[in-house]
Design a protein around this motif. Structure first.
Motif, short mmCIF file in Angstrom:
data_model
loop_
_atom_site.label_atom_id
_atom_site.label_comp_id
_atom_site.label_asym_id
_atom_site.label_seq_id
_atom_site.Cartn_x
_atom_site.Cartn_y
_atom_site.Cartn_z
N GLU A 61 0.81 -1.21 0.08
CA GLU A 61 -0.04 -0.19 0.10
C GLU A 61 0.89 1.32 0.00
O GLU A 61 0.40 2.31 -0.56
CB GLU A 61 -0.92 0.10 1.19
CG GLU A 61 -1.86 -1.21 1.17
CD GLU A 61 -2.95 -1.04 2.24
OE1 GLU A 61 -2.74 -0.26 3.23
OE2 GLU A 61 -3.79 -1.83 2.52
N ASP A 62 1.98 1.07 0.62
CA ASP A 62 2.75 2.53 0.93
C ASP A 62 3.43 2.83 -0.54
O ASP A 62 3.63 3.90 -1.27
CB ASP A 62 3.87 2.23 1.81
CG ASP A 62 4.70 0.90 1.73
OD1 ASP A 62 4.21 0.29 0.77
OD2 ASP A 62 5.99 0.82 2.14
N LEU A 63 3.67 1.68 -1.49
CA LEU A 63 4.39 1.75 -2.77
C LEU A 63 3.31 2.52 -3.86
O LEU A 63 3.37 3.09 -4.42
CB LEU A 63 4.90 0.85 -3.22
CG LEU A 63 6.22 0.23 -2.68
CD1 LEU A 63 6.49 -1.01 -3.22
CD2 LEU A 63 7.26 1.07 -2.84
N MET A 64 1.93 1.81 -3.45
CA MET A 64 0.90 2.12 -4.57
C MET A 64 0.52 3.86 -4.08
O MET A 64 0.17 4.36 -4.87
CB MET A 64 -0.24 1.39 -4.33
CG MET A 64 -0.10 0.05 -4.74
SD MET A 64 0.04 -0.20 -6.48
CE MET A 64 1.78 -0.08 -6.70
N ALA A 65 0.62 4.17 -2.88
CA ALA A 65 0.17 5.72 -2.37
C ALA A 65 1.22 6.31 -3.35
O ALA A 65 0.96 7.65 -3.57
CB ALA A 65 0.29 5.83 -1.06
#
Length: 237
Positions: A61-65
């Motif tokens: 999720e942190d990469l997708m953000a």
């Protein structure tokens, strides 16, 4: 004081806008609505979109953000265009990194299998480790084939279709002559080339006269003749 706070807030908003990532998929607008819809449909079924959906499906999720969607699709398109130009650097790097990851997986599974307390767990982990090792070997082999393509040596094959005509020897002067005419002519030529001494045996000569009867031969005595001629009845000696 209020003016200073407003300026600071405006600067923070600008910095946030710089780091703001785009999540909407960009589509090329056409001259009409139908053309724009067709461009969007082509984008959805494109190879780049398929790869994008797989990458972003289970990513962190942190990469997708932090990921910018149009930039990712553009990067995927650049890789495809590089392959079309014959540039295989991205593919070579991909295979090398995959082989390294498979090597790490092999080591991890091997350690897990050796540390397992139960035989079944140890067997499962080591079997998966050997599969990872096999996939690593296949990946490196594919990379080697890309760097140094194998040379194929093909033997020459005489493949023909349809009827064939093979002429052995000297062809005849008349192409419409029946079969065997040329052989008869060659035999006659050979007979003409024989010397005169060897040609004499071919001459049958003049026909001979009929021979006369032998006057010394006498007729059979009556006692030796059969009584019933023509096979009728039984005769006595």
């Amino acid at each position: 004081m209020n003016q200073r706070k407003s300026k600071a807030q405006a600067q923070n908003n600008k910095s946030e806008d710089k780091h703001l990532t785009r999540k909407q998929i960009e589509c090329v607008e056409g001259e009409t609505k139908e053309a724009t819809a067709l461009n969007f449909a082509k984008l959805v079924i494109s190879p780049e979109m398929a790869s994008f959906r797989v990458i972003t499906n289970r990513e962190r999720e942190d990469l997708m953000a932090q990921l910018d969607t149009p930039s990712l699709i553009g990067a995927l398109r650049e890789q495809t265009q590089a392959v079309h130009r014959g540039d295989m650097k991205a593919a070579e790097a991909m295979l090398m990194n995959q082989a390294t990851a498979l090597q790490s997986l092999f080591v991890k599974l091997t350690e897990t299998g050796l540390q397992a307390g139960l035989l079944r767990q140890q067997e499962t982990a080591l079997r998966l480790a050997l599969k990872a090792q096999s996939q690593c070997r296949a990946t490196l082999e594919t990379l080697s084939n890309i760097k140094n393509p194998p040379v194929v040596y093909a033997k020459q094959a005489n493949v023909t279709t349809g009827p064939q005509q093979i002429n052995n020897g000297v062809p005849s002067s008349a192409p419409n002559e029946p079969a065997g005419t040329q052989q008869k002519k060659s035999r006659k030529n050979k007979l003409k080339e024989l010397p005169h001494e060897q040609e004499q045996w071919l001459d049958s000569g003049a026909p001979g006269t009929a021979g006369g009867t032998d006057s010394s031969t006498k007729a059979m005595a009556p006692v030796h003749r059969p009584k019933n001629r023509g096979g009728q009845g039984q005769g006595s000696a």
